[in-house]
Design a protein around this motif. Structure first.
Motif, mmCIF file in Angstrom:
data_model
loop_
_atom_site.group_PDB
_atom_site.id
_atom_site.type_symbol
_atom_site.label_atom_id
_atom_site.label_comp_id
_atom_site.label_asym_id
_atom_site.label_seq_id
_atom_site.Cartn_x
_atom_site.Cartn_y
_atom_site.Cartn_z
ATOM 1 N N TYR A 34 0.829 -1.208 0.000
ATOM 2 C CA TYR A 34 0.000 0.000 0.000
ATOM 3 C C TYR A 34 0.862 1.255 0.000
ATOM 4 C CZ TYR A 34 -3.256 3.553 1.744
ATOM 5 O OH TYR A 34 -3.995 4.689 1.904
ATOM 6 N N GLN A 35 1.991 1.207 0.728
ATOM 7 C CA GLN A 35 2.857 2.387 0.807
ATOM 8 C C GLN A 35 4.121 2.266 -0.030
ATOM 9 O OE1 GLN A 35 3.414 3.550 5.087
ATOM 10 N NE2 GLN A 35 2.575 5.462 4.289
ATOM 11 N N LEU A 36 4.694 1.079 -0.102
ATOM 12 C CA LEU A 36 5.932 0.900 -0.863
ATOM 13 C C LEU A 36 5.566 0.547 -2.300
ATOM 14 C CD1 LEU A 36 8.059 -1.157 1.703
ATOM 15 C CD2 LEU A 36 7.790 1.330 1.501
ATOM 16 N N ARG A 37 5.498 1.545 -3.162
ATOM 17 C CA ARG A 37 5.062 1.326 -4.532
ATOM 18 C C ARG A 37 6.220 0.800 -5.395
ATOM 19 N NH1 ARG A 37 -0.169 3.291 -5.221
ATOM 20 N NH2 ARG A 37 -1.081 3.134 -3.130
ATOM 21 N N ASP B 4 21.426 6.942 -1.773
ATOM 22 C CA ASP B 4 20.693 8.098 -2.280
ATOM 23 C C ASP B 4 19.684 7.731 -3.361
ATOM 24 O OD1 ASP B 4 22.501 7.362 -4.178
ATOM 25 O OD2 ASP B 4 23.234 9.387 -4.610
ATOM 26 N N GLU B 5 19.437 6.447 -3.579
ATOM 27 C CA GLU B 5 18.467 6.047 -4.608
ATOM 28 C C GLU B 5 17.057 6.409 -4.160
ATOM 29 O OE1 GLU B 5 16.781 2.028 -6.833
ATOM 30 O OE2 GLU B 5 18.636 1.957 -5.683
ATOM 31 N N ALA B 6 16.322 7.079 -5.031
ATOM 32 C CA ALA B 6 14.953 7.471 -4.710
ATOM 33 C C ALA B 6 13.989 6.337 -5.026
ATOM 34 C CB ALA B 6 14.571 8.715 -5.500
ATOM 35 N N ARG B 7 12.979 6.162 -4.157
ATOM 36 C CA ARG B 7 11.989 5.111 -4.340
ATOM 37 C C ARG B 7 10.611 5.672 -4.038
ATOM 38 N NH1 ARG B 7 16.138 2.651 -1.223
ATOM 39 N NH2 ARG B 7 17.453 1.316 -2.506
ATOM 40 N N PRO B 8 9.574 5.157 -4.722
ATOM 41 C CA PRO B 8 8.231 5.730 -4.545
ATOM 42 C C PRO B 8 7.508 5.194 -3.312
ATOM 43 C CG PRO B 8 8.173 4.031 -6.230
ATOM 44 C CD PRO B 8 9.612 4.157 -5.806
ATOM 45 N N ASP C 96 -0.879 10.968 -5.414
ATOM 46 C CA ASP C 96 -0.070 9.954 -6.086
ATOM 47 C C ASP C 96 1.195 9.683 -5.281
ATOM 48 O OD1 ASP C 96 -1.759 9.788 -8.441
ATOM 49 O OD2 ASP C 96 -0.981 11.783 -8.957
ATOM 50 N N PRO C 97 1.831 8.531 -5.511
ATOM 51 C CA PRO C 97 3.088 8.244 -4.812
ATOM 52 C C PRO C 97 4.130 9.323 -5.078
ATOM 53 C CG PRO C 97 2.252 6.275 -5.896
ATOM 54 C CD PRO C 97 1.412 7.416 -6.383
ATOM 55 N N ILE C 98 4.992 9.544 -4.108
ATOM 56 C CA ILE C 98 6.085 10.498 -4.263
ATOM 57 C C ILE C 98 7.410 9.768 -4.081
ATOM 58 C CG2 ILE C 98 4.694 12.430 -3.446
ATOM 59 C CD1 ILE C 98 6.162 12.228 -0.769
ATOM 60 N N LEU D 166 13.055 9.782 6.153
ATOM 61 C CA LEU D 166 12.509 9.791 4.800
ATOM 62 C C LEU D 166 12.369 11.240 4.321
ATOM 63 C CD1 LEU D 166 9.610 7.147 4.809
ATOM 64 C CD2 LEU D 166 11.702 7.061 3.463
ATOM 65 N N THR D 167 12.997 11.549 3.198
ATOM 66 C CA THR D 167 12.968 12.911 2.670
ATOM 67 C C THR D 167 12.434 12.909 1.240
ATOM 68 O OG1 THR D 167 14.916 13.489 3.988
ATOM 69 C CG2 THR D 167 14.344 14.966 2.167
ATOM 70 N N PRO D 168 11.382 13.663 0.948
ATOM 71 C CA PRO D 168 10.874 13.743 -0.434
ATOM 72 C C PRO D 168 11.936 14.319 -1.374
ATOM 73 C CG PRO D 168 9.262 14.620 1.114
ATOM 74 C CD PRO D 168 10.534 14.428 1.883
ATOM 75 N N VAL D 169 12.022 13.759 -2.559
ATOM 76 C CA VAL D 169 12.946 14.295 -3.569
ATOM 77 C C VAL D 169 12.542 15.716 -3.932
ATOM 78 C CG1 VAL D 169 13.764 14.025 -5.937
ATOM 79 C CG2 VAL D 169 13.519 12.015 -4.455
ATOM 80 N N ASP D 170 11.248 15.933 -4.062
ATOM 81 C CA ASP D 170 10.721 17.260 -4.362
ATOM 82 C C ASP D 170 10.709 18.081 -3.069
ATOM 83 O OD1 ASP D 170 9.275 19.531 -4.984
ATOM 84 O OD2 ASP D 170 7.688 18.470 -6.068
ATOM 85 N N ALA D 171 11.588 19.061 -2.978
ATOM 86 C CA ALA D 171 11.721 19.836 -1.749
ATOM 87 C C ALA D 171 10.479 20.629 -1.393
ATOM 88 C CB ALA D 171 12.925 20.782 -1.871
ATOM 89 N N SER D 172 9.584 20.825 -2.355
ATOM 90 C CA SER D 172 8.360 21.593 -2.074
ATOM 91 C C SER D 172 7.314 20.772 -1.327
ATOM 92 C CB SER D 172 7.753 22.120 -3.379
ATOM 93 O OG SER D 172 7.249 21.043 -4.179
ATOM 94 N N ILE D 173 7.516 19.455 -1.265
ATOM 95 C CA ILE D 173 6.557 18.571 -0.590
ATOM 96 C C ILE D 173 6.853 18.563 0.894
ATOM 97 C CG2 ILE D 173 5.754 16.200 -0.335
ATOM 98 C CD1 ILE D 173 6.295 15.783 -3.290
#
Length: 265
Positions: free
Chosen positions: A161-164, A220-224, A233-235, A255-262
């Motif tokens: 549900y959370q780890l897309r 540093d690999e980003a994951r949804p 939607d997943p981030i 946990l840090t969003p890749v998009d800094a605006s989130i």
């Protein structure tokens, strides 16, 4: 007739409960009022049992209390290793044996974790969650569960549900981390138990056999991930791990969003 030793344990358990401040439990703020202690009903709700069943524990009644329930009581009340051992033995269970038994985050580390406006938690060597901040409890409520283990949850059916993109983005890196830790700390019985639990999950045996050439995961690999209170939607997020110098007992995850605006509300 109640056994005197069990009855005495019940008295101690009541004192430990009355000394526990609900405000120190992330994710439990729906408790109403301004009480400075937990009630028996609070404990029952947190443990997922009836109030009558929990009350019997404090009365010293000789019942078959599940080991998961006893472990949950120790976690919710933040019992010391000696108190935890007494509670387990008094209810007919072996005290937990862990490679880093009784290790807790110090005040400075806890303060840093609670300052984060991101999902943040602390695990021991076996990925048992020992502390979470309020943001984590709100957006990943499973982390605040009394017997939360990050690795067994990640390989459970509900994790999808959370780890897309679980099969392609999460499974192998997490399994790599688990296998390397298993080799690094062979004398940690709790980690051994976690490995057995994970390997019993559907599809993990084949995945384990097919990914023998494990390597360090790029940190540093980003994951949804999906956070319904944050975005529809997943981030993509970065999962960073921090440890104190020359200390392998505890690990701090952020946990840090890749998009800094989130941001996490």
């Amino acid at each position: 007739m109640l056994d005197a030793r069990r009855e005495d344990l019940g008295h101690m358990l009541r004192a430990w409960r009355m000394a526990r401040d609900p405000a120190l439990l992330p994710g439990t703020m729906p408790f109403r009022g301004h009480r400075s202690y937990l009630t028996q009903l609070d404990m029952a709700l947190l443990l997922g049992v009836s109030e009558r069943w929990y009350r019997a524990l404090e009365r010293g009644e000789d019942r078959r209390y599940a080991p998961e329930m006893i472990a949950g009581v120790a976690r919710i009340l933040d019992l010391s290793p000696r108190q935890t051992a007494a509670l387990h033995r008094g209810t007919g269970h072996q005290p937990p044996q862990r490679g880093a038994a009784g290790v807790r985050p110090d005040a400075a580390l806890l303060d840093l974790m609670h300052q984060q406006r991101r999902v943040s938690w602390i695990c021991d060597q076996a990925w048992d969650v020992v502390a979470v901040n309020a943001v984590a409890a709100r957006h990943c409520p499973w982390l605040a569960h009394p017997d939360a283990n990050a690795m067994t949850w990640a390989f459970s059916a509900e994790a999808g549900y959370q780890l897309r993109d679980w099969d392609t983005r999460w499974a192998v890196p997490l399994l790599t981390e688990l296998r390397l830790a298993w080799q690094r700390w062979p004398d940690n019985p709790r980690l051994e138990e976690v490995v057995r639990t994970v390997r019993r999950e559907s599809g993990v045996a084949e995945l384990w056999a097919g990914t023998a050439e494990v390597d360090d995961c790029p940190g540093d690999e980003a994951r949804p991930m999906y956070f319904p209170l944050v975005a529809p939607d997943p981030i993509d997020v970065h999962l960073a791990t921090y440890t104190r110098f020359d200390d392998t007992a505890l690990r701090w995850f952020v946990l840090t969003p890749v998009d800094a605006s989130i941001t996490f509300p």
